[in-house]
Design an enzyme around this catalytic site. Structure first.
Site, PDB file in Angstrom:
ATOM      1  N   GLY A 133       0.758  -1.212   0.015  1.00  0.00           N
ATOM      2  CA  GLY A 133      -0.172   0.085  -0.076  1.00  0.00           C
ATOM      3  C   GLY A 133       0.796   1.135   0.010  1.00  0.00           C
ATOM      4  O   GLY A 133       1.949   1.267   0.452  1.00  0.00           O
ATOM      5  N   GLN A 190       3.182  10.166   1.616  1.00  0.00           N
ATOM      6  CA  GLN A 190       4.378   9.336   1.591  1.00  0.00           C
ATOM      7  C   GLN A 190       5.396   9.790   0.521  1.00  0.00           C
ATOM      8  O   GLN A 190       6.402   9.611   0.641  1.00  0.00           O
ATOM      9  CB  GLN A 190       4.105   7.748   1.809  1.00  0.00           C
ATOM     10  CG  GLN A 190       3.566   7.154   3.011  1.00  0.00           C
ATOM     11  CD  GLN A 190       3.133   5.658   3.101  1.00  0.00           C
ATOM     12  OE1 GLN A 190       2.311   5.186   2.509  1.00  0.00           O
ATOM     13  NE2 GLN A 190       4.307   5.123   3.674  1.00  0.00           N
ATOM     14  N   CYS A 243       5.912  -0.194   7.712  1.00  0.00           N
ATOM     15  CA  CYS A 243       5.539   1.036   6.946  1.00  0.00           C
ATOM     16  C   CYS A 243       6.549   1.387   6.084  1.00  0.00           C
ATOM     17  O   CYS A 243       7.694   1.262   6.571  1.00  0.00           O
ATOM     18  CB  CYS A 243       5.137   2.071   7.872  1.00  0.00           C
ATOM     19  SG  CYS A 243       4.566   3.536   6.868  1.00  0.00           S
ATOM     20  N   LEU A 244       6.414   1.829   4.805  1.00  0.00           N
ATOM     21  CA  LEU A 244       7.585   2.096   3.863  1.00  0.00           C
ATOM     22  C   LEU A 244       8.204   3.433   4.427  1.00  0.00           C
ATOM     23  O   LEU A 244       9.639   3.764   4.206  1.00  0.00           O
ATOM     24  CB  LEU A 244       7.221   2.260   2.588  1.00  0.00           C
ATOM     25  CG  LEU A 244       6.805   0.943   1.898  1.00  0.00           C
ATOM     26  CD1 LEU A 244       6.005   1.536   0.342  1.00  0.00           C
ATOM     27  CD2 LEU A 244       7.774   0.256   1.504  1.00  0.00           C
ATOM     28  N   HIS A 297      -4.502   1.289   7.723  1.00  0.00           N
ATOM     29  CA  HIS A 297      -3.258   1.927   7.846  1.00  0.00           C
ATOM     30  C   HIS A 297      -3.233   3.054   6.854  1.00  0.00           C
ATOM     31  O   HIS A 297      -2.315   4.005   7.053  1.00  0.00           O
ATOM     32  CB  HIS A 297      -2.061   0.652   7.466  1.00  0.00           C
ATOM     33  CG  HIS A 297      -0.707   1.404   7.432  1.00  0.00           C
ATOM     34  ND1 HIS A 297       0.098   0.825   8.344  1.00  0.00           N
ATOM     35  CD2 HIS A 297      -0.066   1.934   6.653  1.00  0.00           C
ATOM     36  CE1 HIS A 297       1.247   1.181   7.807  1.00  0.00           C
ATOM     37  NE2 HIS A 297       1.200   1.865   6.792  1.00  0.00           N
ATOM     38  N   GLU A 298      -3.586   2.875   5.520  1.00  0.00           N
ATOM     39  CA  GLU A 298      -3.468   4.031   4.429  1.00  0.00           C
ATOM     40  C   GLU A 298      -4.285   5.267   4.791  1.00  0.00           C
ATOM     41  O   GLU A 298      -3.816   6.294   4.746  1.00  0.00           O
ATOM     42  CB  GLU A 298      -3.782   3.297   3.155  1.00  0.00           C
ATOM     43  CG  GLU A 298      -2.893   2.249   2.763  1.00  0.00           C
ATOM     44  CD  GLU A 298      -1.429   2.448   2.604  1.00  0.00           C
ATOM     45  OE1 GLU A 298      -0.972   3.422   2.839  1.00  0.00           O
ATOM     46  OE2 GLU A 298      -0.791   1.280   2.900  1.00  0.00           O
ATOM     47  N   HIS A 337      -2.627   7.197   7.398  1.00  0.00           N
ATOM     48  CA  HIS A 337      -1.700   8.216   6.646  1.00  0.00           C
ATOM     49  C   HIS A 337      -2.285   9.438   6.024  1.00  0.00           C
ATOM     50  O   HIS A 337      -1.876  10.627   6.420  1.00  0.00           O
ATOM     51  CB  HIS A 337      -1.262   7.675   5.495  1.00  0.00           C
ATOM     52  CG  HIS A 337       0.319   6.633   5.926  1.00  0.00           C
ATOM     53  ND1 HIS A 337       1.014   6.994   6.578  1.00  0.00           N
ATOM     54  CD2 HIS A 337       0.508   5.483   5.452  1.00  0.00           C
ATOM     55  CE1 HIS A 337       2.078   5.997   6.712  1.00  0.00           C
ATOM     56  NE2 HIS A 337       1.556   5.120   6.175  1.00  0.00           N
TER      57      HIS A 337
HETATM   58  O1  GNR Z   1       3.925  -2.489   2.805  1.00  0.00           O
HETATM   59  C1  GNR Z   1       3.355  -2.343   3.517  1.00  0.00           C
HETATM   60  N1  GNR Z   1       2.927  -3.415   4.338  1.00  0.00           N
HETATM   61  C2  GNR Z   1       2.420  -3.710   5.144  1.00  0.00           C
HETATM   62  C3  GNR Z   1       2.194  -4.627   6.253  1.00  0.00           C
HETATM   63  C4  GNR Z   1       1.183  -4.648   7.154  1.00  0.00           C
HETATM   64  C5  GNR Z   1       0.209  -3.422   7.352  1.00  0.00           C
HETATM   65  C6  GNR Z   1       0.238  -2.405   6.610  1.00  0.00           C
HETATM   66  C7  GNR Z   1       1.132  -2.313   5.489  1.00  0.00           C
HETATM   67  S1  GNR Z   1       1.241  -1.084   4.456  1.00  0.00           S
HETATM   68  C8  GNR Z   1       2.770  -1.208   3.970  1.00  0.00           C
HETATM   69  C9  GNR Z   1       3.057   0.231   2.919  1.00  0.00           C
HETATM   70  C10 GNR Z   1       2.837   1.375   3.698  1.00  0.00           C
HETATM   71  O2  GNR Z   1       3.841   1.669   4.438  1.00  0.00           O
HETATM   72  N2  GNR Z   1       1.861   2.014   3.521  1.00  0.00           N
HETATM   73  O3  GNR Z   1       1.467   3.154   3.880  1.00  0.00           O
HETATM   74 NI    NI Z   2       2.581   3.096   5.929  1.00  0.00          NI
END
Ligand code: GNR
Ligand code: NI
Length: 172
Positions: free
Chosen positions: A46, A51, A94-95, A136-137, A140
């Protein structure tokens, strides 16, 4: 298409509340295409526009995790309209917080209203990894990163490590 630069904590941009998109046009589609390419290259499942330093309510998701079975999703102005009482725990990453993981508890399923790549409205029930990822997104887009759910001590430790790793990278 182009690869975009992903920002890391503690960049203050990650705390901004992103602006709703007024209309899904070619310029927005170009952003979504570049975000998707950036997400696949990272690799991640995601990515939220903030980001890549763009404060607009846009996310891309592909939870397939298999290069041959790609199922990209584009969600513009996503909103949770319902959440289950049941919760799930997932070891999230999270990236923008590279190489750190922590268990986060979120509703196991959610209903999400959003506009797609063509600006068409949908309302979709999501569960499993997709439900975790979309929450999660959307976090953000509201300036929230998963480490915000951890203790201050653990969060500060992670931020310091990421900051150092990001600095060391820039030196090389
Ligand atoms: O790549 C991602 N893996 C992930 C694993 C578990 C819960 C959420 C994520 S999202 C993350 C990519 C990211 O930072 N998206 O904002
Ligand atoms: Ni993230």
């Amino acid at each position: 298409m182009a690869l975009l630069n992903i920002i890391n904590v503690p960049d203050p941009l990650l705390k901004t509340i992103s602006d709703p998109v007024a209309q899904v046009d070619d310029e927005l589609r170009r952003l979504m295409d570049n975000m998707l390419e950036t997400m696949y290259a990272a690799p991640g499942i995601g990515l939220a526009a903030i980001q890549v330093a763009v404060p607009r309510r846009v996310i891309v998701i592909d939870t397939e995790g298999d290069e041959k079975m790609r199922k990209p999703r584009f969600l513009v102005n996503p909103e949770v309209t319902w959440e289950s009482e049941e919760y799930n725990v997932y070891n999230e990453g999270c990236l923008s917080v590279p190489e750190h993981y922590a268990e986060v508890e979120r509703p196991a399923s959610v209903k999400v209203k959003y506009l797609d790549y063509d600006g068409k409205q949908h309302e979709e029930l999501m569960d499993g990894l997709l439900a975790t990822c979309v929450q999660h997104e959307i976090d953000h887009l509201n300036g929230v990163v998963f480490i915000d759910y951890l203790s201050k001590l653990r969060r500060n430790m992670i931020v310091k490590k990421v900051q150092k790793a990001t600095r060391d990278m820039a030196v090389l």
